[in-house]
Design a protein around this motif. Structure first.
Motif, mmCIF file in Angstrom:
data_model
loop_
_atom_site.group_PDB
_atom_site.id
_atom_site.type_symbol
_atom_site.label_atom_id
_atom_site.label_comp_id
_atom_site.label_asym_id
_atom_site.label_seq_id
_atom_site.Cartn_x
_atom_site.Cartn_y
_atom_site.Cartn_z
ATOM 1 N N THR A 12 0.823 -1.217 0.000
ATOM 2 C CA THR A 12 0.000 0.000 0.000
ATOM 3 C C THR A 12 0.856 1.266 0.000
ATOM 4 O O THR A 12 0.383 2.319 -0.427
ATOM 5 C CB THR A 12 -0.946 0.021 1.219
ATOM 6 O OG1 THR A 12 -0.172 -0.112 2.405
ATOM 7 C CG2 THR A 12 -1.965 -1.102 1.131
ATOM 8 N N GLN A 13 2.081 1.169 0.459
ATOM 9 C CA GLN A 13 2.962 2.343 0.428
ATOM 10 C C GLN A 13 3.394 2.675 -0.992
ATOM 11 O O GLN A 13 3.425 3.836 -1.379
ATOM 12 C CB GLN A 13 4.201 2.115 1.296
ATOM 13 C CG GLN A 13 3.912 2.143 2.774
ATOM 14 C CD GLN A 13 5.177 1.937 3.580
ATOM 15 O OE1 GLN A 13 5.960 1.034 3.304
ATOM 16 N NE2 GLN A 13 5.377 2.788 4.560
ATOM 17 N N GLY A 53 -0.225 2.799 -3.950
ATOM 18 C CA GLY A 53 -1.433 3.515 -3.537
ATOM 19 C C GLY A 53 -2.052 4.224 -4.727
ATOM 20 O O GLY A 53 -2.168 5.450 -4.748
ATOM 21 N N LYS A 112 -5.156 6.678 -4.295
ATOM 22 C CA LYS A 112 -4.755 7.948 -3.691
ATOM 23 C C LYS A 112 -3.988 8.807 -4.702
ATOM 24 O O LYS A 112 -4.220 10.008 -4.818
ATOM 25 C CB LYS A 112 -3.886 7.688 -2.459
ATOM 26 C CG LYS A 112 -3.563 8.946 -1.679
ATOM 27 C CD LYS A 112 -2.719 8.631 -0.462
ATOM 28 C CE LYS A 112 -3.603 8.087 0.626
ATOM 29 N NZ LYS A 112 -2.888 7.915 1.905
#
Length: 98
Positions: free
Chosen positions: A76-77, A80, A83
């Motif tokens: 997710t880092q 993403g 986002k």
């Protein structure tokens, strides 16, 4: 005889689509633009925006792409995408792109 144009080959990195050669969402070398497909997949209306940028990736023994930094296919880092796309769309709207 008409020239045959083939679609560029693509890869999927944690649900986002990129050109397979350069791992870019928008690649002028491959004549590929995956923004509309990625926007749609992640639930956004597509407008002209800056492309998302994939981190350095490697393939695991199963051929699945993963981030090189964490060795995770669902990182997710690094991945993403929703986002990143949201931020890019917000910036495009502020800049007046449609």
């Amino acid at each position: 005889m008409a020239e045959v144009v083939t679609a560029p080959s693509t890869i999927e990195v944690n649900d986002a689509v990129f050109c397979s050669t350069h791992i870019k969402e928008v690649c002028t070398d491959c004549n590929f633009d995956g923004r509309e497909e990625n926007d749609s997949f992640f639930g956004f209306d597509s407008i002209d925006r800056e492309p998302i940028v994939a981190p350095v990736v490697t393939q695991n023994k199963d051929g699945v792409y993963q981030c090189k930094k964490h060795g995770s296919q669902g990182c997710t880092q690094c991945f993403g995408w929703k986002k990143q796309i949201g931020r890019s769309l917000t910036a495009a709207k502020k800049a007046g792109k449609k």
